[in-house]
Design a protein around this motif. Structure first.
Motif, PDB file in Angstrom:
ATOM      1  N   UNK A   1      76.881 -33.015  45.608  1.00 27.25           N
ATOM      2  CA  UNK A   1      77.393 -31.394  45.245  1.00 27.25           C
ATOM      3  C   UNK A   1      78.423 -30.674  45.774  1.00 27.25           C
ATOM      4  N   UNK A   2      77.391 -30.655  47.193  1.00 25.06           N
ATOM      5  CA  UNK A   2      78.420 -29.989  48.217  1.00 25.06           C
ATOM      6  C   UNK A   2      79.292 -29.705  48.423  1.00 25.06           C
ATOM      7  N   UNK A   3      80.407 -31.430  48.652  1.00 30.57           N
ATOM      8  CA  UNK A   3      80.930 -31.815  49.110  1.00 30.57           C
ATOM      9  C   UNK A   3      82.680 -31.357  47.660  1.00 30.57           C
ATOM     10  N   UNK A   4      81.332 -31.889  46.562  1.00 26.86           N
ATOM     11  CA  UNK A   4      82.324 -31.200  45.526  1.00 26.86           C
ATOM     12  C   UNK A   4      82.646 -29.586  45.028  1.00 26.86           C
ATOM     13  N   UNK A   5      81.383 -28.923  45.950  1.00 25.53           N
ATOM     14  CA  UNK A   5      81.518 -27.499  45.761  1.00 25.53           C
ATOM     15  C   UNK A   5      82.494 -27.093  47.074  1.00 25.53           C
ATOM     16  N   UNK A   6      82.619 -27.899  48.157  1.00 29.89           N
ATOM     17  CA  UNK A   6      83.514 -27.813  49.335  1.00 29.89           C
ATOM     18  C   UNK A   6      84.840 -27.695  49.316  1.00 29.89           C
ATOM     19  N   UNK A   7      85.566 -28.395  47.860  1.00 27.82           N
ATOM     20  CA  UNK A   7      86.739 -28.711  46.774  1.00 27.82           C
ATOM     21  C   UNK A   7      86.887 -27.279  46.225  1.00 27.82           C
ATOM     22  N   UNK A   8      86.087 -26.954  45.773  1.00 24.96           N
ATOM     23  CA  UNK A   8      86.370 -25.310  44.834  1.00 24.96           C
ATOM     24  C   UNK A   8      86.508 -24.291  45.422  1.00 24.96           C
ATOM     25  N   UNK A   9      86.059 -24.458  46.358  1.00 26.04           N
ATOM     26  CA  UNK A   9      85.927 -23.307  47.909  1.00 26.04           C
ATOM     27  C   UNK A   9      87.369 -23.406  47.938  1.00 26.04           C
ATOM     28  N   UNK A  10      87.822 -24.995  48.455  1.00 23.74           N
ATOM     29  CA  UNK A  10      89.054 -24.551  48.726  1.00 23.74           C
ATOM     30  C   UNK A  10      90.474 -24.733  47.908  1.00 23.74           C
ATOM     31  N   UNK A  11      90.463 -24.580  47.009  1.00 23.21           N
ATOM     32  CA  UNK A  11      91.150 -24.390  45.249  1.00 23.21           C
ATOM     33  C   UNK A  11      91.112 -22.972  45.918  1.00 23.21           C
ATOM     34  N   UNK A  12      90.150 -21.997  45.884  1.00 21.33           N
ATOM     35  CA  UNK A  12      89.670 -20.936  45.711  1.00 21.33           C
ATOM     36  C   UNK A  12      89.716 -20.456  47.172  1.00 21.33           C
ATOM     37  N   UNK A  13      90.417 -20.803  48.098  1.00 21.97           N
ATOM     38  CA  UNK A  13      91.133 -20.350  48.894  1.00 21.97           C
ATOM     39  C   UNK A  13      90.248 -18.855  50.032  1.00 21.97           C
ATOM     40  N   UNK A  14      89.161 -19.157  50.067  1.00 17.68           N
ATOM     41  CA  UNK A  14      87.915 -18.127  49.764  1.00 17.68           C
ATOM     42  C   UNK A  14      88.516 -18.132  51.619  1.00 17.68           C
ATOM     43  N   UNK A  15      87.507 -16.990  51.844  1.00 21.70           N
ATOM     44  CA  UNK A  15      87.721 -16.949  53.446  1.00 21.70           C
ATOM     45  C   UNK A  15      86.128 -17.888  54.111  1.00 21.70           C
ATOM     46  N   UNK A  16      87.319 -18.444  55.670  1.00 25.47           N
ATOM     47  CA  UNK A  16      86.761 -19.763  56.108  1.00 25.47           C
ATOM     48  C   UNK A  16      85.774 -19.493  56.808  1.00 25.47           C
TER      49      UNK A  16
ATOM     50  N   UNK B   1      78.561 -26.832  56.579  1.00 32.44           N
ATOM     51  CA  UNK B   1      77.653 -27.219  57.168  1.00 32.44           C
ATOM     52  C   UNK B   1      76.788 -27.263  57.082  1.00 32.44           C
ATOM     53  N   UNK B   2      76.437 -27.641  55.703  1.00 34.43           N
ATOM     54  CA  UNK B   2      75.770 -27.657  55.057  1.00 34.43           C
ATOM     55  C   UNK B   2      75.722 -29.376  54.331  1.00 34.43           C
ATOM     56  N   UNK B   3      76.810 -29.595  54.218  1.00 31.71           N
ATOM     57  CA  UNK B   3      77.108 -31.466  54.085  1.00 31.71           C
ATOM     58  C   UNK B   3      76.861 -32.198  55.615  1.00 31.71           C
ATOM     59  N   UNK B   4      77.554 -32.249  56.653  1.00 33.59           N
ATOM     60  CA  UNK B   4      76.948 -32.133  58.223  1.00 33.59           C
ATOM     61  C   UNK B   4      75.439 -32.577  57.953  1.00 33.59           C
TER      62      UNK B   4
ATOM     63  N   UNK C   1      83.374 -39.195  45.984  1.00 32.23           N
ATOM     64  CA  UNK C   1      83.142 -40.491  45.162  1.00 32.23           C
ATOM     65  C   UNK C   1      82.205 -41.438  46.114  1.00 32.23           C
ATOM     66  N   UNK C   2      82.699 -41.911  47.914  1.00 32.37           N
ATOM     67  CA  UNK C   2      82.394 -42.554  48.330  1.00 32.37           C
ATOM     68  C   UNK C   2      80.614 -41.724  48.506  1.00 32.37           C
ATOM     69  N   UNK C   3      80.323 -40.957  48.936  1.00 36.43           N
ATOM     70  CA  UNK C   3      78.761 -40.185  48.712  1.00 36.43           C
ATOM     71  C   UNK C   3      78.128 -40.812  47.525  1.00 36.43           C
ATOM     72  N   UNK C   4      78.790 -40.820  47.055  1.00 38.99           N
ATOM     73  CA  UNK C   4      78.027 -40.968  45.496  1.00 38.99           C
ATOM     74  C   UNK C   4      77.557 -42.709  45.279  1.00 38.99           C
ATOM     75  N   UNK C   5      79.102 -43.307  45.726  1.00 39.84           N
ATOM     76  CA  UNK C   5      78.648 -44.565  45.638  1.00 39.84           C
ATOM     77  C   UNK C   5      77.032 -45.148  46.893  1.00 39.84           C
TER      78      UNK C   5
END
Length: 451
Positions: A105-120, A128-131, A199-203
């Protein structure tokens, strides 16, 4: 040749030990979860580096790289010693399952943030949440090993399983490079890499379901102290470990040397990142390719150290081998790196990888043999913290010294001076009064520290 015979014997021993361990069904399943989870970690780390360093949308700076390294490593340093407190209360199979699902969930949210070009800073918060969750998953994997192998083979499992995970993380990083390099530059390619990690996290989560819920423990019948009491006891234990370390000069000296060598490794890593991004005129795609080669070459240095160190430390002694590693880096790094050209820098990456890992293996052995058994776990927790903090600190210093294109003779010479200082200091320790080096003691690669 004796060295060739040693290498062949080591290789055959590893293959034989792995075959024995794979006969345990629980170990096979736990290892599968580890390989999938840590390969996903490798993918996510490369995705983070790609977005921060090579994305055309970002104005990459050494400070941004230092921030990214802090996001990747500080959770290990701060949460690591306390993860076990919770793992002794939660079912570890469920930690592996829900930890990996949460990272999906967190990784997919991170991907969405990348596409949205949010502040760094918002991207960093997601990363940080993922790690942070990763710290619990890795600790759960290690804590579960005694439940899937017998006591006779536990040391073998503790050696091979984390090493296999490190190789899986490296392979995941290679997969991320392969996914991203052919893709057009932009946020879409960065997000794609993050999704591959998800996907790898899901597996990994699905693989954990192949184990019974109670298989990995902990035993629910064992009484445990209150959570707050356990946290306080852990903090007190770290303080006691630090005091014990202060009374073990050999271990403290080797750890100080390793911290400086890790600092040098971190500073040069940031320099290479900036050179790949700006100085070598490869653009984002070419820079990623060059960085991938540099990581692979440095990894070859790590592998060479794992093969060479047992043989070399038998002859030079543990402190002698640390001194040789530091002295070799002091001579070769400036002669190769001051050109700031790709091929010599790749040579320097190999030297730095070999010197850092060779000294670390020797340091692990010094600590294991110098510290009392009842304090060893706490001292290694402090070791992990020091290892990661030194790397992040180096990135911060490099951020202050490096120009935008990464060409800094001052940084290279500073690192060279540190290498030389370590070589002289450790050579003095080796020959000082009361510091017998244990030349004949065997030195074998210990469990890698995660970064």
């Amino acid at each position: 040749m004796p060295f060739r015979r040693v290498c062949e014997a080591e290789r055959m021993a590893v293959v034989r030990d792995l075959r024995v361990l794979l006969r345990f069904p629980g170990f096979r399943r736990l290892l599968t979860v580890r390989l999938l989870s840590q390969s996903a970690d490798g993918v996510f780390q490369v995705a983070l580096a790609a977005y921060v360093v090579f994305s055309p949308e970002q104005e990459t700076s050494p400070a941004a790289i230092a921030s990214a390294m802090a996001v990747l490593l500080l959770p290990y340093s701060l949460l690591g010693p306390f993860a076990g407190v919770l793992l002794d209360r939660w079912q570890r199979r469920q930690v592996l399952l829900y930890g990996n699902l949460l990272r999906v969930v967190l990784a997919l949210g991170t991907a969405a943030l990348v596409l949205a070009s949010v502040p760094l800073w918002l991207f960093y918060l997601a990363a940080l949440s993922v790690t942070a969750v990763n710290r619990f998953v890795l600790a759960g994997l290690s804590a579960s090993l005694p439940r899937v192998v017998d006591g006779e083979r536990l040391v073998m499992a503790n050696s091979l399983s984390p090493t296999a995970g490190t190789l899986a993380a490296t392979a995941g990083g290679g997969l991320a490079f392969l996914v991203r390099i052919p893709a057009p530059e932009g946020a879409a390619s960065d997000a794609t890499v993050v999704v591959v990690g998800a996907v790898l996290y899901l597996l990994g989560a699905l693989a954990s379901l192949r184990m019974d819920r109670e298989l990995l423990g902990p035993d629910p019948s064992v009484s445990r102290p209150h959570l707050a009491t356990a946290v306080v006891d852990t903090a007190r234990g770290l303080v006691a470990g630090l005091r014990h370390l202060a009374r073990r000069r050999r271990a403290a000296q080797s750890l100080a040397s390793m911290a400086l060598l890790r600092f040098c490794y971190g500073a040069l890593t940031v320099m290479v990142l900036m050179l790949c991004r700006y100085a070598w005129n490869g653009g984002a795609v070419g820079g990623m390719a060059l960085l991938g080669v540099a990581v692979a070459v440095s990894g070859l240095g790590f592998f060479a150290a794992a093969v060479l160190t047992p043989w070399a430390a038998q002859r030079a002694g543990r402190f002698g081998w640390i001194a040789v590693c530091a002295a070799g880096a002091a001579v070769l790094v400036p002669s190769l790196a001051l050109s700031f050209a790709p091929l010599p820098i790749l040579g320097a990456a190999f030297v730095v990888g070999l010197a850092t890992q060779g000294a670390k293996i020797a340091t692990d052995t010094v600590v294991q043999s110098s510290v009392d058994d009842e304090y060893r776990g706490r001292v290694f927790s402090l070791y992990d913290m020091l290892f990661n903090v030194a790397f992040v600190g180096a990135a911060g210093v490099a951020a202050l010294m490096l120009p935008p294109d990464g060409r800094s003779a001052a940084l290279v010479l500073t690192v060279t001076a540190l290498y030389a200082t370590v070589a002289v200091a450790v050579f003095h320790v080796k020959h000082g009064d009361g510091h017998r080096d244990g030349r004949g003691d065997a030195v074998t690669p210990a469990r890698p520290t995660t970064s």
